[in-house]
Design an enzyme around this catalytic site. Structure first.
Site, PDB file in Angstrom:
ATOM      1  N   GLY A 263       8.173   0.245   8.666  1.00 57.09           N
ATOM      2  CA  GLY A 263       7.418   0.059   7.362  1.00 57.09           C
ATOM      3  C   GLY A 263       8.239  -0.493   6.209  1.00 57.09           C
ATOM      4  O   GLY A 263       9.363  -0.731   6.479  1.00 57.09           O
ATOM      5  N   GLY A 265      10.497  -1.121   2.709  1.00 53.27           N
ATOM      6  CA  GLY A 265      11.229  -0.374   2.029  1.00 53.27           C
ATOM      7  C   GLY A 265      12.592  -0.013   2.422  1.00 53.27           C
ATOM      8  O   GLY A 265      12.945  -0.452   3.333  1.00 53.27           O
ATOM      9  N   GLU A 288       4.984  -5.217  11.002  1.00 51.59           N
ATOM     10  CA  GLU A 288       4.308  -5.923   9.910  1.00 51.59           C
ATOM     11  C   GLU A 288       4.835  -6.773   8.903  1.00 51.59           C
ATOM     12  O   GLU A 288       4.991  -7.933   8.987  1.00 51.59           O
ATOM     13  CB  GLU A 288       3.507  -4.407   9.201  1.00 51.59           C
ATOM     14  CG  GLU A 288       2.547  -4.751   8.269  1.00 51.59           C
ATOM     15  CD  GLU A 288       2.133  -3.340   7.748  1.00 51.59           C
ATOM     16  OE1 GLU A 288       1.323  -2.719   8.147  1.00 51.59           O
ATOM     17  OE2 GLU A 288       3.019  -2.887   6.634  1.00 51.59           O
ATOM     18  N   LYS A 402      14.121  12.770  -7.542  1.00 51.16           N
ATOM     19  CA  LYS A 402      14.353  13.260  -8.644  1.00 51.16           C
ATOM     20  C   LYS A 402      15.480  14.263  -8.884  1.00 51.16           C
ATOM     21  O   LYS A 402      15.551  15.233  -9.491  1.00 51.16           O
ATOM     22  CB  LYS A 402      13.207  13.640  -9.456  1.00 51.16           C
ATOM     23  CG  LYS A 402      11.821  12.944  -9.384  1.00 51.16           C
ATOM     24  CD  LYS A 402      11.890  11.827 -10.161  1.00 51.16           C
ATOM     25  CE  LYS A 402      10.782  10.846 -10.157  1.00 51.16           C
ATOM     26  NZ  LYS A 402      10.891   9.651 -10.587  1.00 51.16           N
TER      27      LYS A 402
END
Lengths: 497, 497
Positions: A263, A265, A288, A402
């Site tokens: 994918g 990223g 992809e 985070k």
């Protein structure tokens, strides 16, 4: 450049300005545009459309392959042009508009949009806007750095606007393989039997009479903004390489593995970078988006062939790659996303699918799309096409986000894009959970031990143990299933103590 | 009967008692058994295994096609024989053992079990127990009323036990089409291009040397216990027929529709019965289980061909059907469940998939498996194989259960087997929600208006409106997402006021 790149003389008269082309688009229309993960989107006409919206306000449904570069989604959103958007996006401004309900977003499996169009289960494309390297003698449109949904959009649209972009090397021609499956129920098999199968044409074979306008452009694709591998993504890659090495050792995979999908990223890109120094040889990709790591793998000799729907590279890699595209062309193909992501081919080739989870749970369900189960991030993309039909579905994530305030592994995902039936392997920087052929109770132990961050392990175990006392195939304390998310809303952190 | 049905003379000496055959099965073994939705399971050896467990306690992993008849799962559970069970079950006793954690249940897509076996991603089958109509001259095994996973189990097992069941008509021979896809990544396309494609052999082509024992039996399949259509299932069928008629009128489907799949159970069976008096002609089925309604459609002349993995009929329909199987054989085929449920073929044929939801939510996510998100009902079965890859995925459910105490449409499903990306159409007795190409906010309005029971409509609207105030692509009030389930636990009803 016109004569070199518009090889059908009768079409030379169709060259107009972007503004003139944009005037073909009217209120309420459905526009199908090239562009997939910041590669090969139309760059001039959408801006003209945004600019003229002040004087001529219109609302359109915009279909693309996937996300767009050059802030196109941002500018169209700010101009108020978008009523509906599908099947994927990754722009912060558009994302906010979607989450406020100002733009309706239909989040589709990337292989399915053109199936819906072909069977008239969605409104047809009125105007297609397709970025091209060239128009052939027959009027065929040669795509640029992505194919995406461009072929089906162009072939079904009443009118086509071509953006002929001279910033792309003419040598891209020949890279593409355009194939459109037949109408169902009388469709034949799709004859791709390996990553390097070529089954179609180099150009999109449109009726040249449907080309209503040609706009000359010279703007570059936006570069990918990939972070360099960090200690966590390197650890994830190492866990995965170890695991795959053991699969080879056990005789379950050859040393060339099966065709790989990864994918978009940073994490998936880093995982592929990890393969450059792996023991595997003669690798293939049936993926992809092809990212920087694909070029590194090709250059290293590890990768013998890569099939994708687009190429999205960082600026330095693009600068080194595209001028020499000719020397890569026998090891690369760009296909329609319907073919790169086709269930038939994914299952047939036995793809090893590596995708990123936004959130996963102790039982191995994966959320790829919704923050807190409500707010859209980007969309499911192709992850569902691949995970459901793959030989092995691997999901990767950093164990926290985070600065540790969020555990990406939670008791129950707040939105489920990939369920336990589909998720075979979970990997975080702490370790890998091999969930194949395990019951949920077994899965939970392994996920908690191997993947959850130590700061959250005790509270995960506590949840699971209290859930076990209530029984069930997939034990839960239903009223606490989202308690970590509620804690984060209250205190800023998912830590319960 | 032995000589008629054991046509390879050298195998006559392998005939033994069920007890003798059962003694081939040892502690820790993986047993692959025929049987799919109460059809064609081995009936003698598993009972012998249960009986001898008192003296020789063993634990096995039991793989089947799907659920079993003749209380086999119940008796094996009570005898304590089962350690692990996959990929599907529907027995109350086994279900309890699973939910208590006494038997580990791996709930798999029905097309995937043999892929896992073939690629050695699961422990291999030690012993296969396959019910048969006959053994051919070559030693090939002719299955009975189901194919399920029998072919792959028999071909991969070290030892095969055949249960030759004389209660099945010999004329079943010729009904089956055995085809095994090649090993990946070098697999060819699977050449099924229509429901009636025949691509394989009539018998499972095992090496006769692997047949370790043959047991003669004469017990019938358990009949399906289908309820007659009631006012609610008739209403669901009518909504669906109206919808499909409009699809034909709009030119999106021909009057023969696309090949139909229908899940097991009363509602899907009633929906298919509804087609007997529909305007459609020359229908075809490419499905998993063929039920009473398939026979009614064949008899009515509406259905020209049906492909399945098993036939599960009620006693009266079975009594009328099987003695005349010869006259149906040119309009029927039974395939391995890997082929009946194969993503490649489901996508290629453009199947209209009709499956039953246990629970769905206002955004169109579907729970097929888990009561309250925790307790297993039966399993996902083939619904995921079909829904993800279908032309159109339809889910049907009665809007309430337990005399109205449960709304089957809830704010958020407690377990997600089929997500918004896959669910195209929802139908309850109140109406149909056409969710194609709609954003979640649009979906919720239609589902609430058309599908939710009037007694729950106000509380559904109230939830959705308060969720909308918080924003998001898929608005939720996360801390109340399961409040209806909690209310049911507290008060016995999901009604909030």
């Amino acid at each position: 450049m016109s004569k070199d790149r518009i090889r059908r003389p009768s079409l030379l008269s169709k060259v107009v300005s972007a503004d003139q082309a944009a005037s073909l688009i009217h209120d309420g229309m459905t526009v199908g545009m090239s562009g997939f993960t910041r590669a090969g989107e139309a760059k001039a006409v959408p801006l003209a459309l945004a600019a003229r919206n002040a004087a001529h306000p219109i609302k359109i449904t915009l279909l693309t392959g996937a996300s767009l570069g050059n802030n196109i989604d941002k500018l169209l959103t700010e101009a108020g042009v978008l009523a509906r958007r599908l099947p994927f996006q990754s722009d912060a401004t558009l994302r906010n508009a979607i989450n406020q309900g100002d733009v309706l977003f239909i989040d589709q499996h990337l292989s399915e949009t053109v199936e819906f169009l072909r069977s008239h289960q969605m409104k047809p494309v009125d105007v297609a806007i397709i970025e091209a390297v060239a128009i052939t003698e027959d009027g065929g449109i040669v795509p640029t750095t992505s194919v995406g949904n461009s072929a089906s959009f162009a072939l079904s649209a009443k009118q086509i606007i071509v953006e002929l972009n001279s910033s792309h090397a003419a040598e891209l021609e020949g890279l593409h393989d355009i194939y459109i499956p037949g109408k169902r129920p009388l469709r034949d098999s799709i004859p791709v039997v390996a990553s390097n199968s070529r089954i179609g044409t180099h150009a999109i074979p449109v009726n040249p009479d449907n080309i209503a306008a040609i706009v000359l452009t010279d703007k570059f694709d936006s570069p990918a903004s990939l972070a360099a591998p960090d200690s966590e993504t390197i650890a994830i890659a190492a866990h995965l390489t170890d695991f795959l090495s053991n699969e080879v050792k056990q005789g379950r995979l050859s040393n060339s593995l099966n065709p790989l999908q990864a994918g978009i990223g940073n994490i998936a890109n880093s995982v592929l970078y990890g393969l450059v120094h792996s023991p595997f040889e003669q690798l293939t990709m049936y993926s992809e988006v092809l990212q920087d790591s694909t070029v590194a793998l090709l250059d290293s000799g590890k990768l013998v062939f890569a099939s994708g729907a687009s190429m999205t590279l960082s600026q330095p890699v693009a600068d080194a790659f595209f001028p020499h595209i000719a020397k890569y062309k026998d090891r690369l193909v760009l296909r329609p996303q319907e073919i790169s992501n086709h269930p038939e081919i994914i299952r047939r080739l036995g793809i090893i699918a590596i995708n990123t989870a936004l959130e996963c749970d102790i039982y191995g369900n994966v959320n790829s799309t919704h923050v807190n189960g409500t707010h859209m991030m980007n969309g499911i993309g192709g992850s569902g096409d691949f995970a459901r039909n793959a030989y092995m579905a691997i999901f990767v994530a950093k164990s926290t986000a985070k600065d540790g305030a969020i555990s990406t592994v939670v008791p129950m995902v707040t939105h489920c894009d990939h369920n336990e039936h589909d998720v075979d392997i979970l990997v975080t920087e702490h370790g890998l959970a091999d969930l194949r052929a395990l019951a949920p109770r077994e899965r939970a132990k392994i996920v908690i031990n191997n993947c959850v961050d130590p700061a959250y392990r005790d509270q995960a175990l506590d949840y699971h143990n209290r859930a076990l006392a209530r029984g069930g195939q997939t034990p839960h304390v239903l009223e606490e299933a989202f308690s970590w998310h509620q804690q984060r809303a209250k205190t800023g952190s998912m830590r319960l103590s």
